[in-house]
Enzyme design. Structure first.
Site, mmCIF file in Angstrom:
data_model
loop_
_atom_site.group_PDB
_atom_site.id
_atom_site.type_symbol
_atom_site.label_atom_id
_atom_site.label_comp_id
_atom_site.label_asym_id
_atom_site.label_seq_id
_atom_site.Cartn_x
_atom_site.Cartn_y
_atom_site.Cartn_z
ATOM 1 N N SER A 119 7.667 5.195 3.906
ATOM 2 C CA SER A 119 7.209 3.903 3.129
ATOM 3 C C SER A 119 8.363 3.240 2.547
ATOM 4 O O SER A 119 8.183 2.079 1.850
ATOM 5 C CB SER A 119 6.362 4.598 2.100
ATOM 6 N N HIS A 140 3.736 2.506 9.227
ATOM 7 C CA HIS A 140 3.432 2.932 7.733
ATOM 8 C C HIS A 140 1.912 2.797 7.423
ATOM 9 O O HIS A 140 1.357 1.772 7.370
ATOM 10 C CB HIS A 140 4.105 1.996 6.848
ATOM 11 N N GLU A 152 1.621 -1.008 8.690
ATOM 12 C CA GLU A 152 2.671 -1.730 8.692
ATOM 13 C C GLU A 152 3.506 -1.331 9.892
ATOM 14 O O GLU A 152 3.634 -0.291 10.215
ATOM 15 C CB GLU A 152 3.651 -1.800 7.385
ATOM 16 N N ASN A 190 5.047 -2.110 0.011
ATOM 17 C CA ASN A 190 5.587 -1.393 -1.054
ATOM 18 C C ASN A 190 6.461 -2.241 -1.685
ATOM 19 O O ASN A 190 6.821 -1.586 -3.149
ATOM 20 C CB ASN A 190 6.053 -0.147 -0.573
#
Length: 284
Positions: A119, A140, A152, A190
């Site tokens: 992440s 991700h 992602e 994130n």
């Protein structure tokens, strides 16, 4: 590149979720973990998750059994030898991920894709651990994997177009939506989300509002489906701290300094739902 068989490394929250969605989409899945008990727990979690889908009439009983039949478990990485795609979903620690990529690289064929569910860690740096870095990509997933629709996709500097295309098609095949993100610490989601959660911890630490009121405020005032501190407990406070540390180191910017309360809670073992105690208490 045609993907038919998938290996998933790590039987924790992310790994078992990834295994479930791949198996439910018809892929043959090999789930690997060093701990046999973790594999047993993962199968039980997947079984309960599929049961909920059956109860909601989103999945048929026969489909559930077929999905479970598509999953085999093992403690041996060598079982991934024939995998077309291996998704590493181990803990968010760079040395662990680098070691796993080196090991996977020696086991799978040169054509197999190696994906990492990191992440925050640089895909370029992780890909460099492979003898074929062009076939390494960031994939991700978001927690809980069976529910969250987004993946992602992050290419490293070395990742080639064939790998990117195959990964994009695979994400579509497991009924998720992919967004393409440039390799940068924390990627896109994130990079926005984790500092917001960290700021919520600062607000709690400074006594500005209680955990309940912080979460209620963000739910009612910003239309978030879950408050940031409850989300922190769901993600895992250790994972959040690891991501903030990556940001702080990568950007050398004080705005990414982890909240001292977050670090102290991790040191105390208060990791959220998985430990039974985080910003909230979770009875066994």
């Amino acid at each position: 590149m045609s993907i038919r068989t998938v290996g998933v490394i790590g039987a924790g929250t992310m790994g078992n979720g990834i295994a479930q969605v791949c198996a439910a989409a018809g892929f043959q899945v090999t789930l690997v973990d060093i701990n046999e008990a973790a594999l047993e727990r993962a199968l039980q979690t997947i079984d309960r998750s599929l049961d909920r889908l059956v109860q909601k009439e989103k999945l048929g009983s026969e489909d559930k059994q077929q999905a479970l039949g598509n999953i085999r478990t093992t403690t041996e990485l060598a079982a991934l030898e024939s995998a077309d795609l291996v998704i590493e979903a181990a803990s968010e620690a760079e040395p662990v991920k680098l070691s796993l990529i080196r090991q996977i690289d020696e086991i799978v064929s040169a054509q197999a894709i190696i994906a990492t569910n990191t992440s925050s860690i640089s895909i370029t740096r992780l890909a460099a651990a492979s003898n074929n870095p062009e076939r390494v990509i960031g994939m991700h997933f978001f927690n809980p994997v069976p529910v969250m629709a987004l993946v992602e996709l992050i290419g490293g500097l070395q990742t080639n177009e064939a790998t990117r295309q195959a990964a994009t098609e695979f994400v579509s095949d497991i009924h998720k939506t992919a967004i393409t993100v440039r390799n940068s610490a924390g990627f896109a989601v994130n990079r926005i989300l984790v500092p917001m959660i960290n700021e919520a911890v600062f607000v709690l630490q400074e006594g500005i509002a209680s955990a309940e009121d912080i979460d209620l405020g963000m739910r009612l005032g910003c239309s978030h489906p879950i408050g940031p501190l409850a989300l922190a407990d769901l993600i895992g406070l250790d994972t959040l701290l690891a991501v903030m540390d990556v940001f702080y180191t990568s950007f050398n910017d004080s705005k990414y300094r982890p909240a001292p309360l977050l670090r102290e809670m991790v040191e105390a073992g208060y990791l959220g739902r998985k430990s039974g105690q985080g910003f909230y208490h979770y009875p066994a």
